[in-house]
Design a protein around this motif. Sequence first.
Motif, PDB file in Angstrom:
ATOM      1  N   VAL A 152     -46.021 -43.219  24.246  1.00  0.00           N
ATOM      2  CA  VAL A 152     -46.489 -42.224  23.276  1.00  0.00           C
ATOM      3  C   VAL A 152     -45.411 -41.186  23.001  1.00  0.00           C
ATOM      4  N   VAL A 153     -44.714 -40.742  24.076  1.00  0.00           N
ATOM      5  CA  VAL A 153     -43.641 -39.763  23.905  1.00  0.00           C
ATOM      6  C   VAL A 153     -42.526 -40.325  23.037  1.00  0.00           C
ATOM      7  N   VAL A 154     -42.154 -41.580  23.296  1.00  0.00           N
ATOM      8  CA  VAL A 154     -41.114 -42.217  22.472  1.00  0.00           C
ATOM      9  C   VAL A 154     -41.551 -42.244  21.009  1.00  0.00           C
ATOM     10  N   SER A 155     -42.761 -42.682  20.759  1.00  0.00           N
ATOM     11  CA  SER A 155     -43.248 -42.828  19.387  1.00  0.00           C
ATOM     12  C   SER A 155     -43.314 -41.484  18.670  1.00  0.00           C
ATOM     13  N   LEU A 156     -43.921 -40.480  19.318  1.00  0.00           N
ATOM     14  CA  LEU A 156     -44.053 -39.177  18.679  1.00  0.00           C
ATOM     15  C   LEU A 156     -42.702 -38.497  18.494  1.00  0.00           C
ATOM     16  N   SER A 157     -41.824 -38.635  19.477  1.00  0.00           N
ATOM     17  CA  SER A 157     -40.501 -38.014  19.360  1.00  0.00           C
ATOM     18  C   SER A 157     -39.700 -38.634  18.221  1.00  0.00           C
ATOM     19  N   LEU A 158     -39.743 -39.949  18.129  1.00  0.00           N
ATOM     20  CA  LEU A 158     -39.047 -40.619  17.024  1.00  0.00           C
ATOM     21  C   LEU A 158     -39.673 -40.258  15.690  1.00  0.00           C
ATOM     22  N   LEU A 159     -41.006 -40.070  15.676  1.00  0.00           N
ATOM     23  CA  LEU A 159     -41.680 -39.679  14.428  1.00  0.00           C
ATOM     24  C   LEU A 159     -41.220 -38.304  13.983  1.00  0.00           C
ATOM     25  N   VAL A 160     -41.203 -37.340  14.915  1.00  0.00           N
ATOM     26  CA  VAL A 160     -40.759 -35.993  14.563  1.00  0.00           C
ATOM     27  C   VAL A 160     -39.303 -35.993  14.112  1.00  0.00           C
ATOM     28  N   ALA A 161     -38.449 -36.697  14.861  1.00  0.00           N
ATOM     29  CA  ALA A 161     -37.036 -36.767  14.482  1.00  0.00           C
ATOM     30  C   ALA A 161     -36.878 -37.420  13.115  1.00  0.00           C
ATOM     31  N   GLY A 162     -37.675 -38.450  12.848  1.00  0.00           N
ATOM     32  CA  GLY A 162     -37.614 -39.117  11.547  1.00  0.00           C
ATOM     33  C   GLY A 162     -38.040 -38.206  10.418  1.00  0.00           C
ATOM     34  N   VAL A 163     -39.099 -37.413  10.644  1.00  0.00           N
ATOM     35  CA  VAL A 163     -39.558 -36.472   9.617  1.00  0.00           C
ATOM     36  C   VAL A 163     -38.480 -35.444   9.303  1.00  0.00           C
ATOM     37  N   VAL A 164     -37.798 -34.949  10.340  1.00  0.00           N
ATOM     38  CA  VAL A 164     -36.722 -33.975  10.132  1.00  0.00           C
ATOM     39  C   VAL A 164     -35.600 -34.586   9.294  1.00  0.00           C
ATOM     40  N   VAL A 165     -35.208 -35.815   9.629  1.00  0.00           N
ATOM     41  CA  VAL A 165     -34.123 -36.485   8.892  1.00  0.00           C
ATOM     42  C   VAL A 165     -34.532 -36.728   7.436  1.00  0.00           C
ATOM     43  N   VAL A 166     -35.753 -37.235   7.226  1.00  0.00           N
ATOM     44  CA  VAL A 166     -36.228 -37.503   5.858  1.00  0.00           C
ATOM     45  C   VAL A 166     -36.329 -36.206   5.072  1.00  0.00           C
ATOM     46  N   ASN A 167     -36.830 -35.139   5.709  1.00  0.00           N
ATOM     47  CA  ASN A 167     -36.949 -33.852   5.033  1.00  0.00           C
ATOM     48  C   ASN A 167     -35.590 -33.335   4.587  1.00  0.00           C
TER      49      ASN A 167
ATOM     50  N   ILE B  79     -33.844 -32.095  20.495  1.00  0.00           N
ATOM     51  CA  ILE B  79     -34.822 -32.116  21.589  1.00  0.00           C
ATOM     52  C   ILE B  79     -35.646 -33.396  21.561  1.00  0.00           C
ATOM     53  N   HIS B  80     -36.134 -33.784  20.390  1.00  0.00           N
ATOM     54  CA  HIS B  80     -37.000 -34.954  20.325  1.00  0.00           C
ATOM     55  C   HIS B  80     -36.208 -36.254  20.469  1.00  0.00           C
ATOM     56  N   ALA B  81     -34.972 -36.268  20.031  1.00  0.00           N
ATOM     57  CA  ALA B  81     -34.140 -37.447  20.269  1.00  0.00           C
ATOM     58  C   ALA B  81     -33.861 -37.604  21.762  1.00  0.00           C
ATOM     59  N   ALA B  82     -33.603 -36.488  22.462  1.00  0.00           N
ATOM     60  CA  ALA B  82     -33.378 -36.536  23.907  1.00  0.00           C
ATOM     61  C   ALA B  82     -34.643 -36.966  24.641  1.00  0.00           C
ATOM     62  N   ALA B  83     -35.810 -36.481  24.179  1.00  0.00           N
ATOM     63  CA  ALA B  83     -37.072 -36.869  24.807  1.00  0.00           C
ATOM     64  C   ALA B  83     -37.312 -38.369  24.669  1.00  0.00           C
ATOM     65  N   ALA B  84     -37.014 -38.913  23.495  1.00  0.00           N
ATOM     66  CA  ALA B  84     -37.180 -40.355  23.289  1.00  0.00           C
ATOM     67  C   ALA B  84     -36.243 -41.142  24.207  1.00  0.00           C
ATOM     68  N   ALA B  85     -35.009 -40.680  24.341  1.00  0.00           N
ATOM     69  CA  ALA B  85     -34.047 -41.373  25.206  1.00  0.00           C
ATOM     70  C   ALA B  85     -34.486 -41.326  26.668  1.00  0.00           C
ATOM     71  N   LEU B  86     -34.993 -40.191  27.133  1.00  0.00           N
ATOM     72  CA  LEU B  86     -35.449 -40.078  28.513  1.00  0.00           C
ATOM     73  C   LEU B  86     -36.683 -40.944  28.767  1.00  0.00           C
ATOM     74  N   ALA B  87     -37.569 -41.031  27.781  1.00  0.00           N
ATOM     75  CA  ALA B  87     -38.754 -41.874  27.940  1.00  0.00           C
ATOM     76  C   ALA B  87     -38.362 -43.346  28.048  1.00  0.00           C
ATOM     77  N   VAL B  88     -37.399 -43.767  27.254  1.00  0.00           N
ATOM     78  CA  VAL B  88     -36.903 -45.144  27.345  1.00  0.00           C
ATOM     79  C   VAL B  88     -36.264 -45.370  28.714  1.00  0.00           C
ATOM     80  N   ALA B  89     -35.496 -44.387  29.201  1.00  0.00           N
ATOM     81  CA  ALA B  89     -34.870 -44.506  30.521  1.00  0.00           C
ATOM     82  C   ALA B  89     -35.926 -44.641  31.612  1.00  0.00           C
ATOM     83  N   ALA B  90     -37.034 -43.900  31.483  1.00  0.00           N
ATOM     84  CA  ALA B  90     -38.107 -43.982  32.472  1.00  0.00           C
ATOM     85  C   ALA B  90     -38.691 -45.379  32.533  1.00  0.00           C
ATOM     86  N   MET B  91     -38.802 -46.030  31.390  1.00  0.00           N
ATOM     87  CA  MET B  91     -39.350 -47.383  31.353  1.00  0.00           C
ATOM     88  C   MET B  91     -38.349 -48.401  31.881  1.00  0.00           C
ATOM     89  N   LEU B  92     -37.069 -48.166  31.633  1.00  0.00           N
ATOM     90  CA  LEU B  92     -36.047 -49.131  32.048  1.00  0.00           C
ATOM     91  C   LEU B  92     -35.808 -49.132  33.561  1.00  0.00           C
TER      92      LEU B  92
END
Length: 240
Positions: free
Chosen positions: A96-111, A69-82
């Motif tokens: 902010v959505v890109v940053s927070l989504s990538l942060l959550v996804a990163g925490v999941v991967v690191v965990n 979900i958060h990876a998809a949110a980050a991709a859609l936010a980037v698409a909105a800017m592009l």
Amino acid sequence: MLEAKETLTRLARALMNAVMHERRGRRRAGCALAAVLVVGWALVQAAWLNPTRLLVLEPLSNETVTLAIHAAAAALAVAAMLVGLRRPLALSLSTVVVSLSLLVAGVVVVNRHLYSDAEPGFRQTSEAVAATSPDGRFEVVTTVHRGDGDADFWYEEYHVESRAGLWSRRSDFLAVLHHPLGDGGPRVGSVRFGDGAVELSTSDGRQWTIPFDPDEVQVSEWLSMCDDGGTLCQGPLPVE
């Protein structure tokens, strides 16, 4: 010559209008996508927290679902800017959505990376209804969880669930019992609904009464192992 010049001028104006129209359309599309994304992201976070403990929302707590979900949110936010997003507020919210989504996804991967090898993985292997309330509104559900080759125990969980279709809710733990592979230890023998409580009997001959609030679909205490010897204890739910 004059007619040709006028024709070229009209074509140039038409081309300019088309370009401006496309830019405005892209900006509008970007703003619309950003608005939908921000509102959707906020709703997903609320559903992820699941304060009312709805059963239908529980899959959102799964790490794989959270990551997707958060990876998809980050991709859609980037698409909105592009697509031509220029308005400062929408651009800032998308960032902010890109940053927070990538942060959550990163925490999941690191965990996953930190704990996948350190702790045995468990999976639910069965689910059964242990008791149903006399009015049919609630049931006690038990699930069995078994680990991989590194696990030296398995465990079972008990919850109270309401029977209300999509609005069904699940209580916190009613009981969590760990069982070593070589020695099963105490088991729950029977479960029944009493007056404002759920009553359990265990294989060690003891009876337990767990307070239950039907309006909140919630218990205030739970039954668990209080030492490695398999002694059962009833006490307040752990504070998260």
